[in-house]
Enzyme design. Structure first.
Site, PDB file in Angstrom:
ATOM      1  N   ASP A  49       7.983 -17.876  21.286  1.00  0.00           N
ATOM      2  CA  ASP A  49       8.180 -16.541  20.898  1.00  0.00           C
ATOM      3  C   ASP A  49       7.036 -15.409  21.400  1.00  0.00           C
ATOM      4  O   ASP A  49       7.244 -14.176  20.929  1.00  0.00           O
ATOM      5  CB  ASP A  49       8.742 -16.412  19.415  1.00  0.00           C
ATOM      6  N   ASP A  88      11.107 -21.977  20.666  1.00  0.00           N
ATOM      7  CA  ASP A  88      10.695 -21.457  19.273  1.00  0.00           C
ATOM      8  C   ASP A  88      12.000 -20.929  18.573  1.00  0.00           C
ATOM      9  O   ASP A  88      12.699 -20.313  19.124  1.00  0.00           O
ATOM     10  CB  ASP A  88       9.571 -20.462  19.357  1.00  0.00           C
ATOM     11  N   GLU A 187      -2.990 -24.514  15.948  1.00  0.00           N
ATOM     12  CA  GLU A 187      -3.350 -23.386  16.517  1.00  0.00           C
ATOM     13  C   GLU A 187      -4.679 -22.675  15.794  1.00  0.00           C
ATOM     14  O   GLU A 187      -4.599 -22.496  14.770  1.00  0.00           O
ATOM     15  CB  GLU A 187      -2.336 -22.168  16.801  1.00  0.00           C
TER      16      GLU A 187
HETATM   17  O1  KIV Z   1       4.780 -18.664  20.878  1.00  0.00           O
HETATM   18  C1  KIV Z   1       3.941 -19.460  21.548  1.00  0.00           C
HETATM   19  O2  KIV Z   1       3.881 -19.187  22.608  1.00  0.00           O
HETATM   20  C2  KIV Z   1       3.421 -20.439  20.882  1.00  0.00           C
HETATM   21  C3  KIV Z   1       2.207 -21.173  21.470  1.00  0.00           C
HETATM   22  C4  KIV Z   1       0.917 -20.043  21.548  1.00  0.00           C
HETATM   23  C5  KIV Z   1       1.877 -22.321  20.952  1.00  0.00           C
HETATM   24  O3  KIV Z   1       3.646 -20.674  19.705  1.00  0.00           O
END
Ligand code: KIV
EC number: 2.1.2.11
Length: 272
Positions: A49, A88, A187
């Protein structure tokens, strides 16, 4: 996509089986222009996301909706053949109840053809992760700096600086692993904590700004390619694609302004 192409794709169980083995390579990708370039070189692609920020100019990921994730997820699945595609679940699509999460995840899986979903959150999301996994949905978890909680965390800042915070994040990672997640993104946490989590959980840890002790790493593609202006400190630039685009467009604009349009033989001939 042919059955043969589909059969070559990596799966969530294959990624899970890589715990403690060869490092897992992953990147985000969001569209059919770049995803096929990434596809043969990584183990999984995350349609993150983060696309709200790096592709749509939003200030955070909070306004990204399910339909937008599905549109990008479809483009990435359609244009790739080898990597596992993880999509996501966006803010607001899964937190209220396990049933809500199932409805959102089922839409994402059915409408994109991806192989897994990712959701943010630790111990409090464990019942939801079990609920999804029991219903056939592979779940990647995400702990530490969880961007969908940016307001509660007080900004995009690294996590785990005191003992209580470290205990909490370790507990989160253990809880999502126990709930059946096939891997967990860690993260923006301090390095010794990422190492400790990697030692203590039985599923692969995928670090982003965490530690090389993790079982794999993920970066935001646009950041590592030099397509975004401001990037987190830990991001190494592997390319300067943004500069290359500006230079190419400047040459083009100069030629058009000088009326150096394509040569006669390349223009459309008048009919009749
Ligand atoms: O949304 C995203 O790109 C992520 C990564 C940074 C792990 O969750």
């Amino acid at each position: 996509m042919s059955a043969q192409k589909q059969a070559k794709r990596r799966t969530a169980p294959q990624i899970q089986a890589r715990k403690g083995g060869e490092p897992i390579v992953s990147l985000t990708a969001y569209n059919a222009a770049l995803a096929p370039l990434v596809d043969p070189l990584v183990d999984f692609i995350l349609v993150g996301d983060s696309l709200g920020m790096v592709e749509h100019g939003m200030d955070s990921t909070l306004a990204v909706g399910l339909d937008l994730m599905i549109a990008h997820g479809r483009a990435v699945v359609r244009s790739t053949a080898e990597a596992l595609i993880v999509v996501d679940l966006p803010f607001g699509a899964y937190e209220a109840s396990p049933e809500d999460a199932f409805r959102s995840a089922a839409r994402v899986m059915a409408e994109t053809g991806c192989g897994a979903v990712k959701l943010e959150g630790g111990a409090h999301m464990a019942p939801t992760i079990s609920f999804l996994v029991a219903r056939g949905i592979p779940v990647m978890a995400h702990v530490g700096l969880t961007p969908q909680a940016v307001n509660a965390l007080g900004g995009f800042r690294s996590q785990g600086h005191d003992e209580a915070a470290r205990e909490k994040i370790l507990g989160d990672a253990v809880a999502v692993a126990d709930a059946g997640a096939f891997s967990v993104v860690i993260e923006g946490v301090v390095e010794p904590l990422a190492e400790e989590i990697t030692r203590k959980v039985g599923i692969p840890t995928i670090g982003i700004g965490a530690s090389s002790a993790c079982d794999g790493q993920i970066l935001v593609l646009n950041d590592m390619l030099g397509l975004t202006e401001r990037v987190p400190k830990f991001v190494k630039r592997y390319g300067e694609i943004g500069k290359a685009v500006s230079e190419a467009v400047a040459v083009y604009a100069g030629e058009v302004r000088a009326r150096q349009f394509p040569a006669q033989e390349h223009t459309y001939k008048a009919r009749g």
